[in-house]
Design a protein around this motif. Structure first.
Motif, PDB file in Angstrom:
ATOM      1  N   ASN A 231       0.834  -1.200   0.000  1.00  0.00           N
ATOM      2  CA  ASN A 231       0.000   0.000   0.000  1.00  0.00           C
ATOM      3  C   ASN A 231       0.868   1.250   0.000  1.00  0.00           C
ATOM      4  O   ASN A 231       1.968   1.266   0.582  1.00  0.00           O
ATOM      5  CB  ASN A 231      -0.907   0.033   1.235  1.00  0.00           C
ATOM      6  CG  ASN A 231      -1.955  -1.059   1.217  1.00  0.00           C
ATOM      7  OD1 ASN A 231      -2.360  -1.539   0.153  1.00  0.00           O
ATOM      8  ND2 ASN A 231      -2.400  -1.473   2.394  1.00  0.00           N
ATOM      9  N   TRP A 232       0.369   2.305  -0.649  1.00  0.00           N
ATOM     10  CA  TRP A 232       1.069   3.588  -0.591  1.00  0.00           C
ATOM     11  C   TRP A 232       0.983   4.084   0.851  1.00  0.00           C
ATOM     12  O   TRP A 232      -0.093   4.062   1.464  1.00  0.00           O
ATOM     13  CB  TRP A 232       0.435   4.580  -1.554  1.00  0.00           C
ATOM     14  CG  TRP A 232       1.199   5.862  -1.640  1.00  0.00           C
ATOM     15  CD1 TRP A 232       0.928   7.032  -1.000  1.00  0.00           C
ATOM     16  CD2 TRP A 232       2.386   6.095  -2.412  1.00  0.00           C
ATOM     17  NE1 TRP A 232       1.862   7.988  -1.309  1.00  0.00           N
ATOM     18  CE2 TRP A 232       2.770   7.447  -2.167  1.00  0.00           C
ATOM     19  CE3 TRP A 232       3.158   5.308  -3.264  1.00  0.00           C
ATOM     20  CZ2 TRP A 232       3.908   8.016  -2.773  1.00  0.00           C
ATOM     21  CZ3 TRP A 232       4.281   5.878  -3.857  1.00  0.00           C
ATOM     22  CH2 TRP A 232       4.654   7.208  -3.614  1.00  0.00           C
ATOM     23  N   LYS A 241      -1.326   1.748  -4.655  1.00  0.00           N
ATOM     24  CA  LYS A 241      -0.200   0.876  -4.332  1.00  0.00           C
ATOM     25  C   LYS A 241       1.127   1.507  -4.741  1.00  0.00           C
ATOM     26  O   LYS A 241       1.168   2.512  -5.454  1.00  0.00           O
ATOM     27  CB  LYS A 241      -0.358  -0.462  -5.047  1.00  0.00           C
ATOM     28  CG  LYS A 241      -1.694  -1.161  -4.787  1.00  0.00           C
ATOM     29  CD  LYS A 241      -1.859  -1.575  -3.331  1.00  0.00           C
ATOM     30  CE  LYS A 241      -3.169  -2.318  -3.104  1.00  0.00           C
ATOM     31  NZ  LYS A 241      -3.325  -2.754  -1.692  1.00  0.00           N
ATOM     32  N   PRO A 273      -3.648  -0.491  -8.658  1.00  0.00           N
ATOM     33  CA  PRO A 273      -3.045  -1.704  -9.243  1.00  0.00           C
ATOM     34  C   PRO A 273      -3.739  -2.107 -10.545  1.00  0.00           C
ATOM     35  O   PRO A 273      -4.195  -3.244 -10.697  1.00  0.00           O
ATOM     36  CB  PRO A 273      -3.240  -2.742  -8.135  1.00  0.00           C
ATOM     37  CG  PRO A 273      -4.500  -2.311  -7.450  1.00  0.00           C
ATOM     38  CD  PRO A 273      -4.448  -0.801  -7.453  1.00  0.00           C
TER      39      PRO A 273
END
Length: 326
Positions: A231-232, A241, A273
């Motif tokens: 995850n960011w 992401k 994604p």
């Protein structure tokens, strides 16, 4: 560091540098990449590149991709992804600019310009409304798509060599298509049309022989999306992401629109994604990307600040060849 010449790379790989041109999508900046098959961005024609190679094309991760939009990096490529995408494509996302206008496909290659799709599991489908930027057939589509092992592809550019490691297990149909295009010399003498320098999207988009961000191979195929990206950090929703530095992914123009445009990530990028990850670039290749990024972007009317467009250091793919393949 001593500069490695293209001839030396090719000699090492046992390849012949020809002057025969071939065919060749990127991400954009934002949370959604544009068409990875969105055809690309570029500018100027280097001496090493034939006159046939497009010039002055803006950069999916393409020129058809909107500023600040990566392609499959972008809405097919990460936020802040390269791609020549139309204004309709989200900013900062890698994408492919839709074009008007195919190769073939059964278990063997089908001639360019045909219609229909291959009968194997990859189902490469001709796109009559989006014809190939260069003549090329549909990829072979055997009953069992090779899905094991790493394939090495050397991409020699006028800025230096890059070695790509393509992962068949992650994206077998994508690797199959990429290798087919490389063998068909579709990528030879093409310009990487888009560079993005957004804080959360740092990619170079390539793969469009037309250099506009809207060109592709005349066929499309299904996504093979990643499921293991982290995850960011500052996204509590988990919808965005990390496409990490060194990632190689397909640019696109939406779901299942992969073609020939791809993007190379030189800085961790934030994307949904929605872009197929199919390989990585080596240390020397990253040095090339860093050099191109350091040169900045040629300002355009649409991007006067130089955030998303053709790289000032024009970057041309001279040849792309699979190592160890005869």
């Amino acid at each position: 560091m001593r500069k490695t010449t293209c001839a030396a790379v090719l000699a090492t790989a046992g390849l012949l540098l020809t002057t025969t041109p071939a065919h060749a999508t990127t991400p954009a900046h934002a949370t959604t990449p544009a068409h990875a098959t969105t055809r690309a961005h570029a500018a100027g024609t280097p001496a090493a590149v034939p006159a046939a190679v497009p010039a002055a094309v803006p950069a999916a991760v393409p020129a058809a991709v909107p500023a600040a939009v990566p392609a499959a990096v972008p809405a097919a490529v990460p936020a802040a992804v390269p791609a020549a995408v139309p204004a309709a494509v989200p900013a900062a996302v890698p994408g492919v600019v839709p074009a008007a206008g195919t190769p073939d496909g059964t278990s063997g290659a089908v001639p360019a310009g045909t219609t229909g799709s291959t009968t194997g599991p990859c189902g490469y489908t001709a796109t009559p409304d989006d014809p190939p930027a260069r003549p090329v057939s549909l990829p072979p589509d055997p009953v069992h798509t090779p899905d094991k092992g790493i394939v090495k592809v050397v991409v020699a550019t006028n800025q230096g060599p890059m070695l790509l490691s393509l992962d068949r297990a992650k994206a077998p149909c994508t690797v199959q298509s990429f290798l087919h295009l490389a063998r068909s010399r579709f990528y030879d003498f093409t310009t990487c049309h888009r560079l993005t320098l957004y804080p959360t999207l740092k990619v170079l988009q390539c793969g469009d022989p037309s250099g506009t961000g809207s060109g592709g191979p005349g066929y499309s195929y299904k996504d093979e999306l990643p499921t293991d990206l982290p995850n960011w950090p500052d996204d509590p929703t988990g919808t965005r992401k990390v496409y990490a530095r060194g990632t190689v992914a397909m640019a696109n123009a939406g779901p299942d629109t992969n073609g020939s445009q791809f993007f190379l990530v030189f800085g961790d990028s934030r994307l949904r994604p929605d872009y197929t990850v199919f390989g990585s670039v080596d240390r020397l290749g990253l040095a090339v990307l860093d050099r191109v990024a350091a040169g900045g972007i040629t300002p355009t009317q649409d991007d006067p600040d130089g955030i998303d467009g053709p790289p000032a250091r024009r970057t041309d793919i001279l040849v792309a060849r699979q190592l160890g393949h005869r």
